[in-house]
Design a protein around this motif. Structure first.
Motif, PDB file in Angstrom:
ATOM      1  N   TYR A   1       7.593  12.412   1.684  1.00  0.00           N
ATOM      2  CA  TYR A   1       6.394  12.315   2.540  1.00  0.00           C
ATOM      3  C   TYR A   1       5.644  10.991   2.303  1.00  0.00           C
ATOM      4  N   THR A   2       5.523  10.615   1.019  1.00  0.00           N
ATOM      5  CA  THR A   2       4.710   9.426   0.712  1.00  0.00           C
ATOM      6  C   THR A   2       5.294   8.178   1.374  1.00  0.00           C
ATOM      7  N   THR A   3       6.622   8.096   1.422  1.00  0.00           N
ATOM      8  CA  THR A   3       7.258   6.942   2.077  1.00  0.00           C
ATOM      9  C   THR A   3       7.080   7.009   3.590  1.00  0.00           C
ATOM     10  N   ILE A   4       7.192   8.212   4.156  1.00  0.00           N
ATOM     11  CA  ILE A   4       7.033   8.374   5.611  1.00  0.00           C
ATOM     12  C   ILE A   4       5.638   7.917   6.031  1.00  0.00           C
ATOM     13  N   VAL A   5       4.634   8.163   5.146  1.00  0.00           N
ATOM     14  CA  VAL A   5       3.261   7.715   5.434  1.00  0.00           C
ATOM     15  C   VAL A   5       3.130   6.210   5.225  1.00  0.00           C
ATOM     16  N   SER A   6       3.523   5.719   4.043  1.00  0.00           N
ATOM     17  CA  SER A   6       3.261   4.299   3.721  1.00  0.00           C
ATOM     18  C   SER A   6       4.071   3.356   4.609  1.00  0.00           C
ATOM     19  N   SER A   7       5.211   3.834   5.126  1.00  0.00           N
ATOM     20  CA  SER A   7       6.017   2.996   6.033  1.00  0.00           C
ATOM     21  C   SER A   7       5.717   3.280   7.501  1.00  0.00           C
ATOM     22  N   LYS A   8       4.731   4.174   7.730  1.00  0.00           N
ATOM     23  CA  LYS A   8       4.255   4.502   9.093  1.00  0.00           C
ATOM     24  C   LYS A   8       5.366   5.019  10.006  1.00  0.00           C
ATOM     25  N   PHE A   9       6.328   5.732   9.454  1.00  0.00           N
ATOM     26  CA  PHE A   9       7.397   6.277  10.281  1.00  0.00           C
ATOM     27  C   PHE A   9       6.844   7.281  11.294  1.00  0.00           C
ATOM     28  N   TYR A  10       5.688   7.862  11.004  1.00  0.00           N
ATOM     29  CA  TYR A  10       5.093   8.848  11.924  1.00  0.00           C
ATOM     30  C   TYR A  10       4.758   8.211  13.275  1.00  0.00           C
TER      31      TYR A  10
ATOM     32  N   ASP B   1       0.853  -1.196   0.000  1.00  0.00           N
ATOM     33  CA  ASP B   1       0.000   0.000   0.000  1.00  0.00           C
ATOM     34  C   ASP B   1       0.888   1.244   0.000  1.00  0.00           C
ATOM     35  N   SER B   2       1.559   1.453  -1.114  1.00  0.00           N
ATOM     36  CA  SER B   2       2.444   2.618  -1.290  1.00  0.00           C
ATOM     37  C   SER B   2       2.404   3.049  -2.757  1.00  0.00           C
ATOM     38  N   ASN B   3       2.957   4.222  -3.033  1.00  0.00           N
ATOM     39  CA  ASN B   3       3.031   4.669  -4.435  1.00  0.00           C
ATOM     40  C   ASN B   3       3.842   3.694  -5.276  1.00  0.00           C
ATOM     41  N   GLN B   4       4.869   3.105  -4.663  1.00  0.00           N
ATOM     42  CA  GLN B   4       5.703   2.134  -5.384  1.00  0.00           C
ATOM     43  C   GLN B   4       4.880   0.867  -5.681  1.00  0.00           C
ATOM     44  N   GLY B   5       4.129   0.404  -4.710  1.00  0.00           N
ATOM     45  CA  GLY B   5       3.321  -0.807  -4.901  1.00  0.00           C
ATOM     46  C   GLY B   5       2.243  -0.605  -5.960  1.00  0.00           C
ATOM     47  N   ARG B   6       1.598   0.565  -5.926  1.00  0.00           N
ATOM     48  CA  ARG B   6       0.554   0.826  -6.918  1.00  0.00           C
ATOM     49  C   ARG B   6       1.136   0.832  -8.334  1.00  0.00           C
ATOM     50  N   ALA B   7       2.336   1.418  -8.460  1.00  0.00           N
ATOM     51  CA  ALA B   7       2.966   1.505  -9.786  1.00  0.00           C
ATOM     52  C   ALA B   7       3.387   0.124 -10.284  1.00  0.00           C
ATOM     53  N   VAL B   8       3.857  -0.714  -9.387  1.00  0.00           N
ATOM     54  CA  VAL B   8       4.264  -2.066  -9.806  1.00  0.00           C
ATOM     55  C   VAL B   8       3.054  -2.859 -10.277  1.00  0.00           C
ATOM     56  N   ARG B   9       1.931  -2.694  -9.571  1.00  0.00           N
ATOM     57  CA  ARG B   9       0.712  -3.405  -9.998  1.00  0.00           C
ATOM     58  C   ARG B   9       0.210  -2.865 -11.337  1.00  0.00           C
ATOM     59  N   PHE B  10       0.343  -1.569 -11.530  1.00  0.00           N
ATOM     60  CA  PHE B  10      -0.048  -0.960 -12.813  1.00  0.00           C
ATOM     61  C   PHE B  10       0.801  -1.566 -13.937  1.00  0.00           C
ATOM     62  N   PHE B  11       2.097  -1.668 -13.693  1.00  0.00           N
ATOM     63  CA  PHE B  11       3.017  -2.262 -14.679  1.00  0.00           C
ATOM     64  C   PHE B  11       2.577  -3.696 -14.993  1.00  0.00           C
ATOM     65  N   ALA B  12       2.282  -4.470 -13.953  1.00  0.00           N
ATOM     66  CA  ALA B  12       1.890  -5.878 -14.147  1.00  0.00           C
ATOM     67  C   ALA B  12       0.638  -5.978 -15.004  1.00  0.00           C
ATOM     68  N   GLU B  13      -0.327  -5.111 -14.766  1.00  0.00           N
ATOM     69  CA  GLU B  13      -1.576  -5.122 -15.556  1.00  0.00           C
ATOM     70  C   GLU B  13      -1.293  -4.740 -17.016  1.00  0.00           C
ATOM     71  N   GLU B  14      -0.442  -3.753 -17.207  1.00  0.00           N
ATOM     72  CA  GLU B  14      -0.095  -3.336 -18.562  1.00  0.00           C
ATOM     73  C   GLU B  14       0.564  -4.477 -19.333  1.00  0.00           C
TER      74      GLU B  14
ATOM     75  N   ALA C   1      -1.440  13.084  12.002  1.00  0.00           N
ATOM     76  CA  ALA C   1      -0.937  11.992  12.854  1.00  0.00           C
ATOM     77  C   ALA C   1      -0.166  12.531  14.052  1.00  0.00           C
ATOM     78  N   GLY C   2      -0.031  13.878  14.123  1.00  0.00           N
ATOM     79  CA  GLY C   2       0.604  14.481  15.297  1.00  0.00           C
ATOM     80  C   GLY C   2       2.056  14.852  15.130  1.00  0.00           C
ATOM     81  N   MET C   3       2.599  14.717  13.924  1.00  0.00           N
ATOM     82  CA  MET C   3       4.003  15.124  13.736  1.00  0.00           C
ATOM     83  C   MET C   3       4.098  16.650  13.810  1.00  0.00           C
ATOM     84  N   GLU C   4       5.166  17.122  14.426  1.00  0.00           N
ATOM     85  CA  GLU C   4       5.438  18.566  14.465  1.00  0.00           C
ATOM     86  C   GLU C   4       6.235  18.928  13.223  1.00  0.00           C
ATOM     87  N   VAL C   5       5.657  19.705  12.334  1.00  0.00           N
ATOM     88  CA  VAL C   5       6.254  19.990  11.033  1.00  0.00           C
ATOM     89  C   VAL C   5       6.922  21.361  11.040  1.00  0.00           C
ATOM     90  N   THR C   6       8.179  21.396  10.648  1.00  0.00           N
ATOM     91  CA  THR C   6       8.942  22.640  10.549  1.00  0.00           C
ATOM     92  C   THR C   6       9.470  22.785   9.129  1.00  0.00           C
TER      93      THR C   6
END
Ligand code: KDG
Length: 338
Positions: free
Chosen positions: A215-224, A41-54, A289-294
């Motif tokens: 940001y997308t990786t920080i979300v999909s890998s739940k680093f927050y 469930d990440s941008n990378q995973g979605r793209a790989v599945r798109f490739f597989a379908e193509e 998610a409560g991260m303090e953003v600077t």
């Protein structure tokens, strides 16, 4: 009646041509194992599945891509070795871990080189990007296209990082890549190279204080869940690269290679659009998610850029001035605004 017969004949001719064309295409039934490091469930995973379908659509179902996410086939370097040995067919991963294989890939790790996606797309998809893809062939890899990992930003669990000096002494996980190690050492951090698959645990156990990713990786890998502070620096634009095993690739027909190249390019366009559409949403999710953003002030970013200048000089010496000049010309041609 005569007209009806002519129409039927024309239809039969068209159908037979279509069938003949697909038969004319030399496509064998094949299974393609495609590995990647981020969660499904990440941008990378979605793209790989798109490739597989193509690939399935373009090959009439004959080429089947089986996708393996979350580094189930190993971290990027391990998958690269599996491709070189012919034990795995394809993968997508960071260009940063290819520097030991083709040293010129270090040019994509130079901090603050690309100012925006327009510059990155123009250079990566242009002659220079292709030149580096071609260099992989002599090392047993086929580089198909670049996808977007994205602009990288800092997170940590210790304290807010707003000034360049705030990085002093922070144990920062970096990719296993000399430019990233040297850049953050020059910034005063304690740079710790680690495989991506080990990163969440290292953050959770405080083996390291922080890391840097889009940001997308920080979300999909739940680093927050294990990082309190996010600092917006956009300190480097990271590409992903889709590669294939050359020993396997050379056994494919031109028709099969064409299908894989066209599918990888279509997936590139999908992935860049998806990643860019998700980036702002991901930042909003991190705040929620409560991260303090600077946002690091420009004058502090300038200090980081200055500290990294010797690292950039070392990269230029390593990859060669002509390649550096070619990249800079491509950036200039692309213009400063996207
Ligand atoms: O397998 C993970 C890679 O595709 C890439 O995300 C690596 O950005 C990366 C990191 O920080 O290791």
């Amino acid at each position: 009646m005569k007209k009806l017969m002519l129409t039927a004949a024309a239809a039969a001719l068209t159908l037979s041509f279509g069938v003949a064309q697909s038969w004319a295409q030399n496509i064998q039934p094949r299974l393609i194992r495609f590995g990647y490091g981020l969660n499904e469930d990440s941008n990378q995973g979605r793209a790989v599945r798109f490739f597989a379908e193509e690939v399935g659509k373009r090959s009439g179902g004959k080429l089947k891509v089986r996708t393996f996410g979350a580094a189930t086939l190993g971290p990027d370097p391990q998958m690269q070795n599996a491709l070189i040995g012919g034990a795995q067919e394809m993968m997508v991963g960071s260009t940063a871990t290819l520097v030991g294989t083709v040293k010129e890939f270090a040019i994509w790790d130079v901090p603050f080189m690309f100012a925006n996606e327009k510059q990155a797309d123009a250079v990566l998809d242009g002659p220079v990007g292709q030149k580096l893809l071609d260099k992989l062939q002599e090392k047993g890899l086929v580089g198909l296209v670049y996808w977007e990992n994205g602009f990288r930003n800092l997170t940590n669990s210790r304290h807010k990082i707003e000034k360049a000096e705030d990085l002093q002494g922070v144990k920062l996980r970096v990719m296993q890549n000399p430019v990233f190690i040297d850049t953050f050492k020059a910034a005063g951090a304690n740079a710790v190279p680690l495989a991506f698959a080990e990163l969440f645990t290292a953050l959770e156990t405080k083996a390291v204080d922080g890391q840097e990713n889009p940001y997308t990786t920080i979300v999909s890998s739940k680093f927050y869940e294990v990082q309190k502070y996010l600092t917006v620096t956009n300190h480097v634009y990271s590409p992903w690269i889709v590669t294939a095993s050359k020993v396997w690739w050379d056994k494919l027909s031109p028709d099969e290679q064409k299908i894989l190249l066209e599918s990888a390019a279509a997936a590139r366009d999908f992935e860049r659009a998806d990643t860019r559409a998700q980036a702002q949403k991901a930042l909003d999710q991190l705040k929620a998610a409560g991260m303090e953003v600077t946002v690091m002030p420009e004058e502090e970013v300038a200090k980081l850029r200055e500290k990294a200048a010797p690292v950039t000089k070392t990269v230029i010496e390593s990859v060669g001035q002509p390649l550096w000049d070619e990249v800079q010309a491509g950036i200039k041609k692309a213009g400063g605004t996207n």
